[in-house]
Every structure is written in C-alpha cells, then in structure tokens.
Scaffold this motif. Structure first.
Motif, PDB file in Angstrom:
ATOM      1  N   GLU B 287       0.825  -1.204   0.000  1.00 28.05           N
ATOM      2  CA  GLU B 287       0.000   0.000   0.000  1.00 28.05           C
ATOM      3  C   GLU B 287       0.864   1.261   0.000  1.00 28.05           C
ATOM      4  OE1 GLU B 287      -3.846   1.548   2.511  1.00 28.05           O
ATOM      5  OE2 GLU B 287      -2.145   0.795   3.639  1.00 28.05           O
ATOM      6  N   VAL B 288       0.372   2.299  -0.681  1.00 28.27           N
ATOM      7  CA  VAL B 288       1.013   3.609  -0.610  1.00 28.27           C
ATOM      8  C   VAL B 288       0.042   4.552   0.106  1.00 28.27           C
ATOM      9  CG1 VAL B 288       2.059   5.507  -1.889  1.00 28.27           C
ATOM     10  CG2 VAL B 288       2.229   3.172  -2.778  1.00 28.27           C
ATOM     11  N   LEU B 289       0.427   4.972   1.283  1.00 30.34           N
ATOM     12  CA  LEU B 289      -0.418   5.849   2.092  1.00 30.34           C
ATOM     13  C   LEU B 289       0.146   7.267   2.023  1.00 30.34           C
ATOM     14  CD1 LEU B 289      -2.633   6.248   4.369  1.00 30.34           C
ATOM     15  CD2 LEU B 289      -0.775   5.869   5.992  1.00 30.34           C
ATOM     16  N   GLY B 290      -0.701   8.223   1.683  1.00 25.63           N
ATOM     17  CA  GLY B 290      -0.258   9.612   1.651  1.00 25.63           C
ATOM     18  C   GLY B 290      -0.590  10.309   2.949  1.00 25.63           C
ATOM     19  N   ILE B 291       0.209  11.303   3.321  1.00 24.58           N
ATOM     20  CA  ILE B 291      -0.146  12.144   4.457  1.00 24.58           C
ATOM     21  C   ILE B 291      -0.175  13.580   3.965  1.00 24.58           C
ATOM     22  CG2 ILE B 291       0.459  12.933   6.767  1.00 24.58           C
ATOM     23  CD1 ILE B 291       1.651  10.290   7.370  1.00 24.58           C
ATOM     24  N   ALA B 292      -1.348  14.213   4.079  1.00 18.85           N
ATOM     25  CA  ALA B 292      -1.504  15.592   3.650  1.00 18.85           C
ATOM     26  C   ALA B 292      -1.664  16.477   4.875  1.00 18.85           C
ATOM     27  CB  ALA B 292      -2.733  15.709   2.749  1.00 18.85           C
ATOM     28  N   GLY B 293      -1.540  17.766   4.673  1.00 21.95           N
ATOM     29  CA  GLY B 293      -1.710  18.698   5.769  1.00 21.95           C
ATOM     30  C   GLY B 293      -0.999  19.985   5.434  1.00 21.95           C
ATOM     31  N   LEU B 294      -1.359  21.061   6.129  1.00 25.83           N
ATOM     32  CA  LEU B 294      -0.673  22.327   5.905  1.00 25.83           C
ATOM     33  C   LEU B 294       0.700  22.251   6.550  1.00 25.83           C
ATOM     34  CD1 LEU B 294      -3.639  24.665   6.879  1.00 25.83           C
ATOM     35  CD2 LEU B 294      -2.995  23.853   4.597  1.00 25.83           C
ATOM     36  N   ALA B 295       1.560  23.207   6.206  1.00 29.36           N
ATOM     37  CA  ALA B 295       2.854  23.275   6.876  1.00 29.36           C
ATOM     38  C   ALA B 295       2.602  23.465   8.367  1.00 29.36           C
ATOM     39  CB  ALA B 295       3.666  24.434   6.313  1.00 29.36           C
ATOM     40  N   GLY B 296       3.276  22.703   9.204  1.00 32.51           N
ATOM     41  CA  GLY B 296       3.094  22.823  10.643  1.00 32.51           C
ATOM     42  C   GLY B 296       1.936  22.007  11.175  1.00 32.51           C
ATOM     43  N   SER B 297       1.290  21.220  10.325  1.00 30.69           N
ATOM     44  CA  SER B 297       0.151  20.426  10.788  1.00 30.69           C
ATOM     45  C   SER B 297       0.595  19.145  11.480  1.00 30.69           C
ATOM     46  CB  SER B 297      -0.727  20.050   9.590  1.00 30.69           C
ATOM     47  OG  SER B 297       0.011  19.231   8.707  1.00 30.69           O
ATOM     48  N   GLY B 298       1.889  18.842  11.417  1.00 32.29           N
ATOM     49  CA  GLY B 298       2.380  17.614  12.027  1.00 32.29           C
ATOM     50  C   GLY B 298       2.542  16.489  11.031  1.00 32.29           C
ATOM     51  N   ARG B 299       2.375  16.790   9.726  1.00 29.41           N
ATOM     52  CA  ARG B 299       2.442  15.718   8.725  1.00 29.41           C
ATOM     53  C   ARG B 299       3.835  15.086   8.682  1.00 29.41           C
ATOM     54  NH1 ARG B 299       2.290  20.287   4.093  1.00 29.41           N
ATOM     55  NH2 ARG B 299       4.512  20.599   4.112  1.00 29.41           N
ATOM     56  N   SER B 300       4.895  15.912   8.772  1.00 32.10           N
ATOM     57  CA  SER B 300       6.252  15.349   8.760  1.00 32.10           C
ATOM     58  C   SER B 300       6.559  14.636  10.064  1.00 32.10           C
ATOM     59  CB  SER B 300       7.290  16.456   8.581  1.00 32.10           C
ATOM     60  OG  SER B 300       7.184  17.028   7.325  1.00 32.10           O
TER      61      SER B 300
END
Lengths: 338, 512
Positions: B287-300
């Motif tokens: 599976e390829v799971l993406g993580i989206a979010g604004l900068a600073g949202s905690g995605r990284s």
C-alpha cells in the motif's frame, strides 16, 4: 527514459586548474625546500644526520599527535587538550618508571608494561572525558578542550610536583626510544606505524567512513542511521590515546617526563592538519596530508635555523608560510562559487 | 487578468546570446530572454536546464562568458550582486535572505543608508518607511517583530518590500511558493498583480505548472542550456509545457495503482510527540499511504516519529515481521533511534536533501553510507571494490545522470541529487518506506521516475508512506490519504475517489 536530458559530457577543463596541480604542491614544496637549503648549506643541511635526526626524528612525537588530531578534525571538531593530556599520561608513566621518588629518595622502578598500560588508560579516559563533554553534553569543543588542557596539564604538574621526572633509564624504556634499527631511529618506525594505523582507520574502515560522513554533514549522517554521537566520542577517545602515546615516546626519548615539552603540540598539530587539508583531497582532513604538513613545517624550521636570520623572525616566516599554504585553496573555493 | 501589454514597448530587461560554461560543460548556450513592463514571464525547465545559472547571471552572482544584458534599452555589465541591485534587479531565492534577530523593518532596509543621520538610525522613520512599503503591497505586518519569526509568506513579503525599497524594476522569483500553503500562494499572487500594475517586470521560476498558468503572461522554456520554446501562456496547455521541458511527451506521470494489498505491516496507535497528538493508522503490504496537511500540521512529524528521528512521548508502534521467524507483530519499545528503526525495516527519506540527505563527498560514498557494513571484511574493514560495485549498481538502477560515481554529489542537479538520496535509502530494502516530500524541487521527468520507483517497491510488498504538500501528487500516487490538521489525524480518504478540493478542505480542518 534513456533519451531524457542527459548531462553534458563536457570536455575536460582547459588550462591548468588548481585541482590538477594540488597533489603535487606538497611534495613539490618539500623538494624545493631541500634543494634550496641544500644548495646553500650542503655541509650542515644536506647531511643524513640533519635530515634524519634533526628533521624526521624531531617530529616523531608531534606526528603521532597530529595524526590523531586529524581524526578529531575529520569529525568536524578539534582537540586543544592534546598537550595537557600527553603531559599527564607521560607523567603517570614516569612516576612508575623512575628510579627516585619525586622527593629524591631512591626507589625501585616499577613494571614497564604497567607504565605503558597506565599511560594508555589515562589517554583513553582523558579523551573520553573530552568526547563526552563535546558529543554527549554539547559543550563547544573550543572551551571544553581548552579547559581540559589546563586541567590535564596542572593535574600532571601536581602529580610530579612541578618538576621534570628524570632517571627513566631502565627496562629498555629509553634504550628503545633512543636506539636505531638499520641506521634509522626507532621512533621513526613507531611514528610511522601509528600513522599507518590511523590511515587505515580513516580510509579503510567503516568507522572512518562514518567519521567523514559526520564531519561532512552531521544531519545527513544521522538520517543514514549512523550513531553520530558515538562516532564523535570515539574520535576524541582515539585522539586521547594517541596524545598519551606521543607524550610517552617523547619522555622516553628525552629520558625525562616534562610537562612543558608537549605544550607546542596543540597548535602545531592543528596547523599540520590544516596544511594537509590545503595540500591534498580537496580540503578535507586526511592523514597523508597531515604527515606531509608536519614534515614540511619542520623542514622549513630546520632550514631557517641554519641561516643567521633572527630567531623571532624565523618563526614569523614559519607561520607566515602556513598562511601562504592555506591561501590558494581558500581563494579557489571562493572563485568556484562565482 | 491579462493586463494591457504593449507588444511594441521596449523590454525592461533583455538578454541576448547569453552563454556560460563551467569547465568544458556549457550550461547556457546563446539564450535569449526578454521581459516587458508589467509582464510576468515564466522561466521553465527541468533541473539542470540552466534556469539557476541564468538567474545567477542576472543577479550578478556569476558572470557570463558571452552575450549581452540590456536594461531599459542600454547595455549593462553586472559585475556583482551589488551592481545588480543598483541596476534595479532584485532576486528572491528559495531560501530567503532574512537576517534572524533583526526586525522586519531592519530586514527591509538591510544594507541601505536610509533613515540614518550620520550613521545613527532614526528608528521611527525606518519603521514608517517599512510600513509604507508593506502597505503598498496590501500587507500589514508588525515591522518591529523579529523577521525570523514570520511565516514563510511574511518572509516573502519582507523580501519583496526590500526589493521595492531599492526601486527594483526587475523582480526574479525563484520557486517562491515552495514553502507556502495554497492560501499563502494566493496572497503572493495578489501582490504580484499589484507589482505588475506598477510596471515591475517579473521573472517567475517554478516547477508548479498549475501556478504558472494562473499567474504568468508569457513563458520561456530551457532545456540543456538552450531555449527550446517561448510564447504566451494563453496559447499553451500544461501538457504542452511538460512536453517542451522534457523534450518528449510525458504520457503517464503517475504509475497505475496495484490492486492487491497484503496484511497489516505497521499499526500506529495514539502516536504523540512534538506537533503530533494521538495519531493512529494502519499500513498494509503493497500500500502507498499519503499524508496531507498544511505546513506545521504535524504531517512530517508522524513519519519522523515512526523513523526514530524524533522523540515519541506516547502511543505505540507495532511492526509486522521484525521477527522473521514468527511473523508476529512486534511492539517497538524503548529507545527508537534512526539506526534501530532501519534495522527494524523502517527507513525515512528525509525532507531536505541538502541539509539532511547528502554529505559533501562523491556519489559513491553517499550511496554507500547506509550499507557500510556490507562492503567489508568482518564488518569493519572496507573492501573498496565491493563498495564501488554496489554504488555503481544502485547508480545504474536509479538512472542517476552523472559523469560517474566518483563525481562530487553536490555538483549534480537537484533531481539527480534526490535520486542519489533515494538510492542510499532504498539500498536498505526497507519493508516500511517513509518519504517526506520526495519530489520537492525536482523536475517533471524525475518526479515521474520517483513515482514509478515508489510503486515498484510497493508491488514488491513494501508499505510506503508519502508526506507531501502537493495534493495532486498525493491523489495521483497514493491509495489512501491521511489528512493532518493541527497535530491530529482528521480523516482518511480513498485517493481514487477524492477530489483535490475535498482534501484541501480537510487540511484546513473543515468537513463537508
């Protein structure tokens, strides 16, 4: 995907680039100096005694210290405590080996093996303390090793009550250091062997590769799974052992442990590494460069000694030459970014 | 939005026959480019096409070997960055030259003798001047605050105000939106329109073609140092531009999704750390799971926690197959460092390749950095031949374009550098591959190659997590997309059936 924008396969650079001549600069400078001083002072400079005893033998202890200083500089730090630690380790060894106590009473010398072992342990512990301060506790190497240098040096003075420890003439301790094999001083072999070990460590082991990675970009090294703190710590520990061995060899050769003899090593070892960075391998600390740097510096020093130039002016020239040597690569780097 | 351009008006800046060689490599080959009063011209091309060099020549950082630069009809020499500024050419680089610790006002007037009396700063005048400039851009920032604390868009505005304070006639924007959210990007575009109205000529460099067609009037495409296309944006489509840049049609940027997913590889429950609270999800084999979010949202931060790059304050991570024999899930407890994570099959490809991905050494030494123990005798003594062969193999597998594995890695273009970084981490054959912004600052062709690599790994049974600020990338590449908002996971979307708009709303914490 093969027909995508390919990197231009450009012709080799025209003209003489600095990178091309760089490997020849160091050896070239050495030959030039020998020829220059040799033609002026064929009787005093160009003799085997002068070249081997006064030039090479004189820098054997410094070469060991500079070799391990290279290790610390490869990880991007420096160690100002090498002189103090060398004095401390040699002092500990000497108080075991001497035939008279510090107060002058005759005493039975202790075991040579114990003395060497103790010296290495002191070096390792001292280096480990510096490494812990810098790597695990985050103290800047400048202040951590500067302060530790004073701690080591004065602890050594306290141990020997500020006096040189004479009379280390038993158990072959001095005989080995002052002896010769095939007409070459033993200290040169010892130095060369240690330099070889350090070269092997830096260029042929995984730890060496990790050290260069840590010194090159510590974050990239960490993301690559390298235990960067340990690698840095290990560099200081190795440096401590080397400094102790350098101090031990110097005191064996002099038959005297003296807290002031290692003092110039701090600056000269760092200068030698910088010379080596300027002369070889595109500005990265490297062992062959360091050893070349040590020998170059000493050759100039020795050659100038034969002249009747004022002693202070001689040192002005010596250190001025260091600046001249590191200048071209520095300028080339600025140009490269144009 | 197309302003009244006068096709006959003389260009503000015109470059003719510009040529630049580095050693024997020609990076700019008789390039022409001109920008008129109030025109926004897109400068396009893949990495290594010569865009950066052209910008460097115009901003006085490097000198050209041949060719002329004309400003307002007269030939000029740009000897230095200082000269460029005096001529009215201002450049905003990707990393903005903001001096931390100085206020916004001081940053705007940096290096200028304004609002001074005999070298003594008149603070009031300085602040008023700064406010006036920002006001003319429609911005209201507290000019007294430390500029390094500004948001990315705030910094951009400060840099633009600085350019205006120097009376810039030509503004070069190099990937200005790389660090901006969509909302901030819109804010920047509004400011660009104001600048156009004032007659500023803008050269706009970006890999984001959706933005290019939105904000630019004309375009120039470079490939391998040569100009291969130019014209009005209104006359072209994005696929046209991509084809011109790549020199071939890019029919399928995204590889097809593989249908089958295996068992659960990784189960994260209640992950908590810096900027990340109570995040739970599962990752399956293939599976390829993406993580989206604004900068600073905690995605990284989510992937950094998994990879041991950041301290985990709470929650649990269970990984399948650490214990090869039993195949039972193993809970990760105790110190979880990057090295240990890698040995457990979890590998993170970090976001910033320059600062976190590469050491200043050869390609070979970079590729081998994660696998040093393999090219040895007794895990300690390096065997140079084995190391070389391994690096050569990886280099070929990923089609890195270079002059050989002995080349210094920092001389490569961004896309090829990224491939070296990928080669280094893929050499670990991770079962769980975490990618943080894997295509940032990478050209279209390389992007597509990276997407195929990711899918290939998934097809081989790895689980992949991709963190990205580019929503089309997440929707095109991933199976599912997890959306982060203010440190929490606010939803998971099926990439095949979700629109960009829906994802964006979720990123802002709104549900429909």
């Amino acid at each position: 995907m093969t027909d995508m924008a390919t990197v231009p396969q450009g012709r080799p650079a025209r003209g003489i680039s600095f990178e091309r001549v760089r490997p020849f600069l160091g050896p070239g400078a050495l030959v030039a100096m020998v020829v220059f001083f040799g033609s002026i002072y064929p009787d005093t400079f160009l003799t085997k005694t002068n070249l081997v005893e006064n030039i090479l033998q004189q820098v054997t202890a410094l070469a060991i210290v500079a070799a391990v200083q290279t290790v610390v500089m490869v990880v991007g730090e420096f160690d100002l405590s090498v002189g103090g630690l060398a004095a401390l380790a040699a002092g500990f060894a000497a108080t075991i080996l001497n035939t008279a106590t510090i107060d002058g009473d005759p005493k039975q010398p202790g075991s040579l093996l114990l003395a060497v072992f103790l010296c290495v342990v002191v070096g390792l512990v001292g280096g480990a303390v510096c490494g812990t301060l810098v790597s695990y506790l985050g103290v800047l190497a400048f202040i951590a090793t500067l302060a530790m240098n004073e701690v080591f040096k004065n602890f050594a003075r306290f141990r020997v009550q500020g006096k040189p420890v004479y009379g280390l003439v038993q158990n072959n301790f001095v005989a080995v250091a002052q002896g010769k094999t095939w007409a070459v001083p033993n200290t040169i072999y010892i130095s060369a062997a240690i330099a070889l070990v350090v070269w092997f460590l830096l260029d042929r082991t995984t730890l060496g590769r990790k050290m260069y990675a840590v010194g090159g970009n510590i974050d990239a090294a960490r993301y690559s799974g390298i235990n960067v703190r340990f690698v840095k710590w290990a560099a200081f520990a190795i440096c401590g052992v080397g400094a102790a061995l350098g101090g031990l060899m110097q005191s064996a050769y002099n038959a005297t442990a003296n807290t002031t003899a290692p003092e110039p090593w701090m600056l000269k070892s760092i200068a030698a590494v910088f010379l080596g960075m300027a002369l070889m391998r595109n500005g990265r600390p490297n062992l062959p460069g360091t050893i070349l740097g040590v020998i170059l510096f000493r050759t100039l020093e020795n050659g100038l000694n034969k002249t009747d130039i004022n002693n202070y002016v001689q040192d002005v020239i010596n250190w001025g030459a260091v600046i001249v040597a590191v200048l071209p690569p520095a300028i080339a780097r600025i140009r490269e970014n144009r | 939005m197309c302003p009244a351009l006068l096709p006959t008006a003389p260009p503000v800046v015109a470059v003719k026959g510009l040529t630049k060689r580095y050693g024997g490599v020609t990076v700019l080959d008789h390039v022409d480019l001109s920008v008129r009063w109030g025109e926004v011209r897109a400068l396009l091309g893949e990495n290594g096409a010569g865009k950066s060099t052209l910008i460097k020549v115009l901003s006085g950082v490097v000198r050209s070997d041949d060719g002329t630069v004309t400003l307002n009809g007269s030939d000029v020499e740009i000897h230095s960055a200082h000269a460029a500024q005096d001529l009215g050419i201002a450049t905003l680089h990707q990393e903005l030259a903001i001096v931390p610790g100085l206020s916004v006002a001081e940053n705007i007037f940096l290096g200028q003798r304004k609002a001074q009396t005999f070298g003594v700063v008149r603070w009031g005048a300085l602040r008023r001047g700064a406010e006036l400039l920002l006001d003319s851009l429609g911005q209201s920032l507290d000019v007294r605050q430390d500029a390094s604390l500004l948001s990315p868009v705030g910094k951009t505005m400060t840099a633009i105000a600085r350019a205006l304070s120097r009376d810039a006639k030509v503004l070069i924007l190099d990937e200005p939106t790389a660090a901006l959210t969509d909302q901030e990007t819109a804010q920047l575009f509004a400011v660009m329109r104001r600048l156009k109205d004032r007659g500023v000529a803008i050269i706009y460099v970006s890999h984001r073609l959706e933005e290019v067609v939105q904000v630019c009037d004309t375009y120039t495409v470079l490939r391998n140092g040569q100009k291969v296309g130019e014209g009005d944006i209104a006359d072209v489509t994005i696929p046209d531009l991509i084809t011109t840049m790549a020199g071939r049609p890019v029919s399928t940027i995204f590889p097809a999704r593989e249908g089958t997913h295996g068992g659960v590889l990784l189960r994260a429950v209640g992950l908590t750390g810096r900027r990340c609270r109570d995040v739970s999800f599962e990752l399956r084999e293939g599976e390829v799971l993406g993580i989206a979010g604004l900068a600073g949202s905690g995605r990284s931060e989510v992937v950094r926690l998994l990879a041991g790059a950041q301290h985990r304050r709470g929650g649990s991570i269970e990984v399948q197959g650490v214990d090869e024999a039993s195949r039972a899930p193993v809970s990760i407890a105790g110190r979880h460092t990057i090295g240990r994570a890698q040995r457990r099959g979890i590998t993170l490809v970090p976001q910033e390749r320059r600062t976190d991905g590469l050491v200043p050494d050869t390609i070979e030494r970079n590729i081998n950095l994660t696998t040093l123990g393999r090219h040895t005798l007794g895990r300690v003594v390096m065997v140079p031949r084995r190391a070389r062969e391994h690096a050569q193999q990886r280099h070929t597998d990923l089609a890195v374009r270079s002059r050989g594995i002995g080349q210094p890695v920092l001389r490569l273009s961004g896309g090829n550098q990224q491939k070296v970084v990928l080669a280094k981490f893929l050499a670990l054959s991770p079962r769980i591959l975490l990618l943080d912004e894997p295509t940032r600052g990478v050209d279209v062709g390389t992007k597509s190659e990276i997407y195929h690599l990711v899918r290939e790994r998934a097809a081989q049974g790895a689980g992949v997590v991709v963190v990205s600020s580019e929503l089309p990338e997440l929707l095109g590449l991933c199976d599912r997309v997890l959306v982060m908002h203010e440190g929490r996971a606010v939803g998971t979307f099926d990439a095949a059936t979700t629109t960009e708009d829906e994802l964006l709303h979720a990123c802002y914490g709104r549900t429909r």
